[in-house]
Design a protein around this motif. Sequence first.
Motif: not given
Length: 323
Positions: A102-106, A118-119, A159-164
């Motif tokens: 969380i801190p790495w992304i935010l 970045a992922l 795995r990275v999913y779009d989350n509609p």
Amino acid sequence: MCTATNYTAKDHYFGRNLDLEFSYHESVTITPRNYEFPFRQVDDLTTHHAIIGMTTVSDGYPLYYDATNEKGLSMAGLNFPGNADYKPETPGKNNVTPFEFIPWILGQFETVAQAREALDEMVLVDIPFSPEFPLSPLHWIISDREESITVESVKDGLRVYDNPVNLLTNNPTFDIQLFNLNNYVSMSTTEPENHFSKELHFDTYSRGLGAVGLPGDLSSMSRFVKAAFTAMNSVSGETESEAISQFFHILGSVEQQRGCVALGDKYEITIYSSCCNTDKGVYYYKTYENSQVTAIDMHRIDLDSDALATYPLVTGQQILEQN
């Protein structure tokens, strides 16, 4: 188990229910721009975006459950037992531990699009914070005003999913949760039409019959369906009061009451519910025993400081005695 979602009225809001049978003495923590984030394998962040959210602070380090940065990017980690799989260190990749995620992304990014890019170069590695705080099996939702993604580190990789639906609960994996919504395509907020038989007449004996069959149990798959239906059909006024009230009602549709989920001699409950106005940086929360909304504004502290600002939760019921 837990539920996280986001919602747009005039402003944008992000929050979650934390459902557990015990507490880690959570507190709302503001991490200002010059607090140094030491990371285990990637470069430390000596300066970064300011962050507000729910934490356990251990040895001066904020372990974030859910958070929003000053640019409006938000993120939450939810329990994902049996599916989460963290990896050994991988040469040539950004090896980030789950407690740093969380801190790495935010700390670095302003949008979901930037985070998604970045992922591609990141691995979630199996390094615990400490013996007292081993890694939790988690997956994550990352959101801004425009979109959401789900991030899952499983046996066959990241795995990275779009989350509609802008929503996350727990097991099973997100692709299965999303596919399961096909079973509820007939759900409606309006009165049902008779597709059973032209030979029969049916009485509309109650309001809400369009949603007959909507799950009401407390399992993660059922909460996903119920919260998605509630959030995606939710209507709010544009004032801050109306919007945060509506957001807490969305989370309330899937909250856990003491006694309904037994775990030995303990019971899983909704320890807290949060709602952050991501445009203004105001973090609202309620706790199981305290239904009054408490607000903490990240912009009321010096965001160029290097010291954490921590606010213990108000957990006792606050009652207005009107006479």
